[in-house]
Design a protein around this motif. Sequence first.
Motif, mmCIF file in Angstrom:
data_model
loop_
_atom_site.group_PDB
_atom_site.id
_atom_site.type_symbol
_atom_site.label_atom_id
_atom_site.label_comp_id
_atom_site.label_asym_id
_atom_site.label_seq_id
_atom_site.Cartn_x
_atom_site.Cartn_y
_atom_site.Cartn_z
ATOM 1 N N LEU A 1 44.987 55.739 48.828
ATOM 2 C CA LEU A 1 45.344 56.495 47.634
ATOM 3 C C LEU A 1 46.836 56.374 47.381
ATOM 4 O O LEU A 1 47.643 56.545 48.306
ATOM 5 C CB LEU A 1 44.967 57.973 47.787
ATOM 6 N N ASN A 2 47.182 56.078 46.140
ATOM 7 C CA ASN A 2 48.578 55.986 45.720
ATOM 8 C C ASN A 2 48.868 57.086 44.701
ATOM 9 O O ASN A 2 48.117 57.259 43.731
ATOM 10 C CB ASN A 2 48.860 54.620 45.097
ATOM 11 N N PHE A 3 49.957 57.804 44.923
ATOM 12 C CA PHE A 3 50.361 58.890 44.036
ATOM 13 C C PHE A 3 51.691 58.521 43.386
ATOM 14 O O PHE A 3 52.699 58.360 44.074
ATOM 15 C CB PHE A 3 50.519 60.190 44.826
ATOM 16 N N ASP A 4 51.675 58.391 42.084
ATOM 17 C CA ASP A 4 52.879 58.039 41.339
ATOM 18 C C ASP A 4 53.120 59.107 40.275
ATOM 19 O O ASP A 4 52.771 58.951 39.103
ATOM 20 C CB ASP A 4 52.735 56.656 40.705
ATOM 21 N N GLY A 5 53.674 60.226 40.714
ATOM 22 C CA GLY A 5 53.925 61.326 39.792
ATOM 23 C C GLY A 5 52.667 62.059 39.378
ATOM 24 O O GLY A 5 52.568 62.534 38.239
ATOM 25 N N VAL A 6 51.697 62.200 40.288
ATOM 26 C CA VAL A 6 50.423 62.851 39.975
ATOM 27 C C VAL A 6 50.613 64.365 39.929
ATOM 28 O O VAL A 6 51.199 64.964 40.841
ATOM 29 C CB VAL A 6 49.348 62.494 41.025
ATOM 30 N N SER A 7 50.119 64.992 38.871
ATOM 31 C CA SER A 7 50.197 66.441 38.749
ATOM 32 C C SER A 7 49.353 67.097 39.833
ATOM 33 O O SER A 7 48.212 66.704 40.082
ATOM 34 C CB SER A 7 49.710 66.881 37.369
ATOM 35 N N ALA A 8 49.937 68.103 40.512
ATOM 36 C CA ALA A 8 49.247 68.752 41.623
ATOM 37 C C ALA A 8 49.494 70.247 41.594
ATOM 38 O O ALA A 8 50.550 70.720 41.157
ATOM 39 C CB ALA A 8 49.717 68.170 42.950
ATOM 40 N N ARG A 9 48.514 70.983 42.089
ATOM 41 C CA ARG A 9 48.632 72.435 42.203
ATOM 42 C C ARG A 9 49.025 72.791 43.632
ATOM 43 O O ARG A 9 48.425 72.312 44.592
ATOM 44 C CB ARG A 9 47.291 73.092 41.867
ATOM 45 N N ARG A 10 50.029 73.630 43.775
ATOM 46 C CA ARG A 10 50.429 74.065 45.112
ATOM 47 C C ARG A 10 49.421 75.070 45.644
ATOM 48 O O ARG A 10 48.983 75.978 44.936
ATOM 49 C CB ARG A 10 51.816 74.704 45.082
ATOM 50 N N ILE A 11 49.044 74.881 46.918
ATOM 51 C CA ILE A 11 48.134 75.796 47.593
ATOM 52 C C ILE A 11 48.914 76.521 48.677
ATOM 53 O O ILE A 11 49.501 75.899 49.558
ATOM 54 C CB ILE A 11 46.944 75.045 48.231
ATOM 55 N N GLY A 12 48.939 77.838 48.631
ATOM 56 C CA GLY A 12 49.660 78.592 49.644
ATOM 57 C C GLY A 12 51.155 78.629 49.387
ATOM 58 O O GLY A 12 51.639 78.366 48.282
ATOM 59 N N VAL A 13 51.905 78.913 50.444
ATOM 60 C CA VAL A 13 53.350 79.130 50.352
ATOM 61 C C VAL A 13 54.090 77.806 50.432
ATOM 62 O O VAL A 13 53.766 76.947 51.252
ATOM 63 C CB VAL A 13 53.813 80.064 51.489
ATOM 64 N N ASP A 14 55.087 77.642 49.580
ATOM 65 C CA ASP A 14 55.923 76.445 49.608
ATOM 66 C C ASP A 14 56.638 76.355 50.961
ATOM 67 O O ASP A 14 57.379 77.260 51.348
ATOM 68 C CB ASP A 14 56.942 76.515 48.476
ATOM 69 N N GLY A 15 56.365 75.262 51.695
ATOM 70 C CA GLY A 15 56.996 75.063 52.987
ATOM 71 C C GLY A 15 56.327 75.781 54.142
ATOM 72 O O GLY A 15 56.764 75.657 55.289
ATOM 73 N N GLY A 16 55.246 76.505 53.867
ATOM 74 C CA GLY A 16 54.629 77.302 54.932
ATOM 75 C C GLY A 16 53.252 76.851 55.356
ATOM 76 O O GLY A 16 52.497 77.635 55.938
ATOM 77 N N ALA A 17 52.911 75.587 55.112
ATOM 78 C CA ALA A 17 51.536 75.137 55.347
ATOM 79 C C ALA A 17 51.253 74.723 56.783
ATOM 80 O O ALA A 17 50.091 74.683 57.188
ATOM 81 C CB ALA A 17 51.211 73.962 54.419
ATOM 82 N N ALA A 18 52.276 74.412 57.575
ATOM 83 C CA ALA A 18 52.056 73.785 58.878
ATOM 84 C C ALA A 18 51.136 74.573 59.820
ATOM 85 O O ALA A 18 50.231 73.983 60.416
ATOM 86 C CB ALA A 18 53.392 73.487 59.549
ATOM 87 N N PRO A 19 51.304 75.881 60.028
ATOM 88 C CA PRO A 19 50.432 76.587 60.970
ATOM 89 C C PRO A 19 48.953 76.519 60.587
ATOM 90 O O PRO A 19 48.094 76.254 61.436
ATOM 91 C CB PRO A 19 50.959 78.030 60.924
ATOM 92 N N GLY A 20 48.635 76.744 59.322
ATOM 93 C CA GLY A 20 47.242 76.657 58.888
ATOM 94 C C GLY A 20 46.697 75.257 58.996
ATOM 95 O O GLY A 20 45.522 75.050 59.334
ATOM 96 N N LEU A 21 47.534 74.256 58.727
ATOM 97 C CA LEU A 21 47.101 72.869 58.833
ATOM 98 C C LEU A 21 46.855 72.470 60.276
ATOM 99 O O LEU A 21 45.927 71.707 60.567
ATOM 100 C CB LEU A 21 48.144 71.952 58.198
ATOM 101 N N GLN A 22 47.662 72.970 61.185
ATOM 102 C CA GLN A 22 47.440 72.669 62.603
ATOM 103 C C GLN A 22 46.081 73.175 63.043
ATOM 104 O O GLN A 22 45.343 72.475 63.741
ATOM 105 C CB GLN A 22 48.545 73.315 63.455
ATOM 106 N N ARG A 23 45.731 74.379 62.648
ATOM 107 C CA ARG A 23 44.438 74.932 63.039
ATOM 108 C C ARG A 23 43.299 74.150 62.378
ATOM 109 O O ARG A 23 42.294 73.839 63.023
ATOM 110 C CB ARG A 23 44.358 76.407 62.649
ATOM 111 N N ALA A 24 43.454 73.815 61.096
ATOM 112 C CA ALA A 24 42.419 73.045 60.408
ATOM 113 C C ALA A 24 42.237 71.688 61.070
ATOM 114 O O ALA A 24 41.101 71.199 61.223
ATOM 115 C CB ALA A 24 42.783 72.873 58.934
ATOM 116 N N TYR A 25 43.338 71.076 61.478
ATOM 117 C CA TYR A 25 43.261 69.794 62.171
ATOM 118 C C TYR A 25 42.492 69.919 63.484
ATOM 119 O O TYR A 25 41.612 69.109 63.793
ATOM 120 C CB TYR A 25 44.674 69.252 62.434
#
Length: 379
Positions: free
Chosen positions: A207-231
């Motif tokens: 997948l290539n993203f070249d300025g693709v519009s996206a919706r932020r999920i959760g807190v800006d900069g605060g995703a790592a702990p939840g992502l670690q658990r999901a991983y």
Amino acid sequence: MSTAEPVDLGDLREVVRDFLAARSPSSAVRTAMDSGYDHRLWRELAADLGLAAIAVPEEFGGAGAGMAELTVVFEEMGAALLCAPYFATVALAIPTLLGSADAAAAREYLPSLVDGARTATVIFNGTLDAFDPAAVTLTARSDGPDYRLYGAADRVIDGYTANTVLAVANTDAGTTLFAVDTDASDAAGLTREPLATLDRTRKVARLNFDGVSARRIGVDGGAAPGLQRAYHLAVVALAAEQLGAAQRCLDMAVNYAKERIQFGRAIGSFQAVKHRCADMLVAVEGARSAVQHAAGLPDGEDLAVAASVAKMACSEAFLQVALDNMRVHGGIGFTWEHDAHLYVRRAKTTQLIFGTPDHHAQALATLVASSGHQPEGPP
């Protein structure tokens, strides 16, 4: 705490196994390898059987079950080499959404994932390696209330067909989760390319993203702990899938050893074949113990350790048993027409997904060292 009725794991296993035997036999798997997954099969799995909802909290329309139930389902899907976006949607996207602590996003996306109307996948890093915030390759820039994604990701599971892509990207604030609806009118700038890999039963894409519009999920900069658990949850699900496939290889080898006659005897009566099957059984049962331990942890306690143990044990057991199954079958096991090679291909590729055995051995060493726990030596 869920108020859902307890699920009988034996009954659940039987329902899933019978369904897959009827709707996704080897012939259907081989068709899907060439033409892509069966959309009707996916809807039946999700909507009719409710398997996409199994580990989703009841408040979001799910069954409120846990990892014990989910690992049973993944075992059976691994045994059948199911070609469907179940792993990407259920093992990746749903835990990632739930771990984001964004209730509004969960309420928006989960119902359509649970009923099979949509599929989803997750980009943790630029590849399918283990999740590491330092290895995130996508970047996101603020564009008013929305963001724009830039960068590329390889080997995204079911990335070519997913309706929603949950992408981890770096912002000025740090690691952040975003959602891209691939069929939306504002998804311009997204290109998707299916990739040919060793395992044709699991579709991946670039997948290539070249300025693709996206919706932020959760807190800006605060995703790592939840992502670690999901991983880590995804690693346990993958290990369960490996376990189910290894068990199927063992069953195939034992059944063939009973039926194949050489020199007037079933080959299963020969000592060399007996010993090989016994070694396969030991490997499978060791892998099963690791998966059951990880799946039975209360509320994810020590999940990182259990996930790495399960991935190591199941990766090594599955490849050993898949190769030994091919050897027990002899010459026919090496042919394209026989299914043995499909399991070998799946075994080798799943060793590499979300961290090799060596990676998880190193991760365990680091976790043990950081905890200060020292194993007891001999007296």
